[in-house]
Motif scaffolding. Structure first.
Motif, PDB file in Angstrom:
ATOM      1  N   ALA A 155       0.834  -1.213   0.000  1.00 47.46           N
ATOM      2  CA  ALA A 155       0.000   0.000   0.000  1.00 47.46           C
ATOM      3  C   ALA A 155       0.865   1.258   0.000  1.00 47.46           C
ATOM      4  O   ALA A 155       0.552   2.249  -0.674  1.00 47.46           O
ATOM      5  N   GLN A 157       3.538   1.901  -1.412  1.00 45.59           N
ATOM      6  CA  GLN A 157       4.128   2.256  -2.705  1.00 45.59           C
ATOM      7  C   GLN A 157       3.275   3.293  -3.442  1.00 45.59           C
ATOM      8  O   GLN A 157       3.753   3.958  -4.347  1.00 45.59           O
ATOM      9  N   TYR A 158       2.014   3.418  -3.070  1.00 47.19           N
ATOM     10  CA  TYR A 158       1.119   4.358  -3.748  1.00 47.19           C
ATOM     11  C   TYR A 158       0.872   5.630  -2.931  1.00 47.19           C
ATOM     12  O   TYR A 158      -0.092   6.355  -3.201  1.00 47.19           O
ATOM     13  N   ALA A 161       0.944   8.276  -5.418  1.00 48.63           N
ATOM     14  CA  ALA A 161       0.030   8.039  -6.544  1.00 48.63           C
ATOM     15  C   ALA A 161      -1.430   8.329  -6.189  1.00 48.63           C
ATOM     16  O   ALA A 161      -2.217   8.659  -7.079  1.00 48.63           O
ATOM     17  N   VAL A 162      -1.812   8.204  -4.938  1.00 54.62           N
ATOM     18  CA  VAL A 162      -3.220   8.425  -4.571  1.00 54.62           C
ATOM     19  C   VAL A 162      -3.570   9.914  -4.480  1.00 54.62           C
ATOM     20  O   VAL A 162      -4.749  10.266  -4.389  1.00 54.62           O
ATOM     21  N   GLY A 163      -2.550  10.777  -4.492  1.00 57.80           N
ATOM     22  CA  GLY A 163      -2.826  12.219  -4.462  1.00 57.80           C
ATOM     23  C   GLY A 163      -3.578  12.617  -3.203  1.00 57.80           C
ATOM     24  O   GLY A 163      -3.253  12.153  -2.105  1.00 57.80           O
ATOM     25  N   PRO A 164      -4.618  13.452  -3.357  1.00 57.89           N
ATOM     26  CA  PRO A 164      -5.320  13.988  -2.173  1.00 57.89           C
ATOM     27  C   PRO A 164      -5.955  12.920  -1.290  1.00 57.89           C
ATOM     28  O   PRO A 164      -6.236  13.176  -0.121  1.00 57.89           O
ATOM     29  N   TRP A 165      -6.223  11.728  -1.837  1.00 59.25           N
ATOM     30  CA  TRP A 165      -6.858  10.672  -1.028  1.00 59.25           C
ATOM     31  C   TRP A 165      -5.978  10.205   0.128  1.00 59.25           C
ATOM     32  O   TRP A 165      -6.470   9.531   1.028  1.00 59.25           O
ATOM     33  N   ALA A 167      -5.057  11.691   2.533  1.00 60.46           N
ATOM     34  CA  ALA A 167      -5.595  12.233   3.788  1.00 60.46           C
ATOM     35  C   ALA A 167      -6.613  11.291   4.439  1.00 60.46           C
ATOM     36  O   ALA A 167      -6.829  11.352   5.644  1.00 60.46           O
ATOM     37  N   MET A 169      -6.421   7.924   4.357  1.00 63.15           N
ATOM     38  CA  MET A 169      -5.932   6.554   4.510  1.00 63.15           C
ATOM     39  C   MET A 169      -4.917   6.472   5.643  1.00 63.15           C
ATOM     40  O   MET A 169      -3.835   7.055   5.580  1.00 63.15           O
TER      41      MET A 169
END
Lengths: 174, 174
Positions: A155, A157-158, A161-165, A167, A169
């Motif tokens: 998880a 590694q991203y 890559a997930v950008g604003p998301w 926050a 997680m």
């Protein structure tokens, strides 16, 4: 939850299949990813689990059953496995783990342990007195905790890559 | 790690099989265990993943492809699933998730997205501008993070059962 042998064996028996479903055939960038210097990749965790099958759980249970707490367990080298996986594919490691785990669970079941046996005592070189039931519970929790490590490493590694998301997680908050 | 569609699909496609290997047929005490009041069991997580397949990831990707950031996504109710799983077995939930995930990945692959498509923008109701690539990376990380939640919840059931070994296990330190 009270420790019960059948419930623990149900989890222990599922770990090879879980690792196979999660990791077999996955692009190698996932398998060699880490959380940074001196942290383990999914590949390294597989090597560690194999080493535990060979030298930790069942060998220690044998010592408890044969010698009780009259002598301490042999220490477990938590880094011995890091040499081992070189040159092997993830599929080979999973197969090796599956074979060892199956044999070890056959051994465990063949002992027909009763509740009183689970209270039999051994001596951990650092932790002192432990019971057979505690050893078997630790074996089970150790599987789950390393499965958790594998998916956490993946998880992470991203994180970018997930950008604003990120926050939302919790895996990115540590 | 840079987001690459193939590598993400490799992970997304493995989640149903991983859940099946880990959970199918497991004694129900593992499946309904939680971390305490108002926390989720493995069973609840399955319901949440199913709800995401139906209302979150692919529906939002469709909005990005059809409407860009001209209108925000529909909000995702993160608790809607808690009613859903009642009366269903874990095997039924896993089958339902597998079927939805397969269909959603077929849809994703059918779009033949190129790298420029991954930069297409959508509007999240709270987070603001996001890209299609970020949405797909989040879908993947979300799977991994809920797999981690399931094994953490399970591991925590043995906090007492492992006895002195709890000192060695980070899952018991939180």
């Amino acid at each position: 939850m009270q420790f019960e042998l059948d419930a623990a064996v149900a989890v222990l028996g599922r770990t090879p299949g879980t690792l196979d479903a999660l990791l077999a055939g996955l692009p190698s960038e996932w398998l060699t990813a880490t959380e940074g210097p001196d942290t383990w990749s999914p590949f390294d965790v597989l090597g560690h689990l194999i080493h535990g099958e060979e030298t930790d759980w069942i060998p220690r249970a044998r010592i408890i059953l044969a010698e009780g707490d009259s002598r301490p367990f042999d220490p477990f080298d938590r880094f011995a496995h890091l040499e081992r996986p070189r040159g092997k594919s993830v599929d080979q490691l999973i197969d090796e783990f599956r074979r060892l785990r199956r044999r070890n669970l056959e051994t465990l079941v063949s002992w027909k342990l009763n509740p009183a046996d689970l209270d039999r005592r051994g001596r951990h070189p650092d932790l002192g007195t432990v019971t057979l039931g505690q050893l078997l519970a630790t074996w089970t929790a150790h599987d789950l905790s390393h499965l958790g490590q594998i998916v956490r490493v993946m998880a992470k590694q991203y994180r970018e890559a997930v950008g604003p998301w990120s926050a939302y997680m919790s895996v990115y908050r540590a």
